[in-house]
Write a protein that holds these residues in place. Structure first.
Motif, PDB file in Angstrom:
ATOM      1  N   GLU A  54       0.853  -1.191   0.000  1.00 15.94           N
ATOM      2  CA  GLU A  54       0.000   0.000   0.000  1.00 15.94           C
ATOM      3  C   GLU A  54       0.892   1.246   0.000  1.00 15.94           C
ATOM      4  N   ILE A  55       0.986   1.865  -1.164  1.00 18.79           N
ATOM      5  CA  ILE A  55       1.842   3.031  -1.377  1.00 18.79           C
ATOM      6  C   ILE A  55       0.959   4.228  -1.694  1.00 18.79           C
ATOM      7  N   GLU A  56       1.263   5.383  -1.069  1.00 20.03           N
ATOM      8  CA  GLU A  56       0.493   6.586  -1.352  1.00 20.03           C
ATOM      9  C   GLU A  56       1.400   7.657  -1.956  1.00 20.03           C
ATOM     10  N   VAL A  57       0.825   8.457  -2.828  1.00 23.05           N
ATOM     11  CA  VAL A  57       1.544   9.582  -3.421  1.00 23.05           C
ATOM     12  C   VAL A  57       1.326  10.787  -2.529  1.00 23.05           C
ATOM     13  N   THR A  58       2.409  11.476  -2.204  1.00 19.74           N
ATOM     14  CA  THR A  58       2.342  12.592  -1.272  1.00 19.74           C
ATOM     15  C   THR A  58       3.449  13.593  -1.599  1.00 19.74           C
ATOM     16  N   THR A  93       6.663   9.134  -2.713  1.00 19.89           N
ATOM     17  CA  THR A  93       5.746   8.024  -2.463  1.00 19.89           C
ATOM     18  C   THR A  93       6.071   7.508  -1.069  1.00 19.89           C
ATOM     19  N   ARG A  94       5.031   7.169  -0.316  1.00 24.58           N
ATOM     20  CA  ARG A  94       5.211   6.736   1.069  1.00 24.58           C
ATOM     21  C   ARG A  94       4.480   5.429   1.304  1.00 24.58           C
ATOM     22  N   CYS A  95       5.155   4.513   1.982  1.00 24.20           N
ATOM     23  CA  CYS A  95       4.545   3.245   2.366  1.00 24.20           C
ATOM     24  C   CYS A  95       3.620   3.490   3.550  1.00 24.20           C
ATOM     25  N   VAL A  96       2.384   3.055   3.431  1.00 25.42           N
ATOM     26  CA  VAL A  96       1.415   3.227   4.502  1.00 25.42           C
ATOM     27  C   VAL A  96       1.800   2.373   5.711  1.00 25.42           C
ATOM     28  N   GLU A  98       9.871   6.429   2.556  1.00 28.08           N
ATOM     29  CA  GLU A  98       9.603   7.337   1.441  1.00 28.08           C
ATOM     30  C   GLU A  98      10.632   7.159   0.338  1.00 28.08           C
TER      31      GLU A  98
END
Length: 67
Positions: free
Chosen positions: A11-15, A35-38, A43
């Motif tokens: 689960e990776i989010e763009v931030t 990109t950050r791992c939830v 990062e």
């Protein structure tokens, strides 16, 4: 699907992330895409974004005559 480099989480989010460079007693900050791992918070950034930040810092130092 992208995976985390550290924990292999999926689960990776763009931030955005604020990076800081301290050089010659001066502090430089910039917000760059990340990109950050939830799962673990690890990062990653693109080489192009890191290079642009470092070149901007170098340009500021050069324009102000810092050795």
């Amino acid at each position: 699907m992208a995976r985390c480099y550290a924990c292999k989480g999926e689960e990776i989010e763009v931030t955005t992330s604020v990076l800081t460079r301290k050089v010659a007693g001066l502090t430089f900050k910039a917000s760059i895409p990340a990109t950050r791992c939830v799962k673990c918070g690890g990062e990653t950034y693109t080489c192009q974004d890191l290079e642009a930040f470092d070149l901007a810092v170098a340009g500021e130092l050069a324009s102000h005559g810092v050795d």
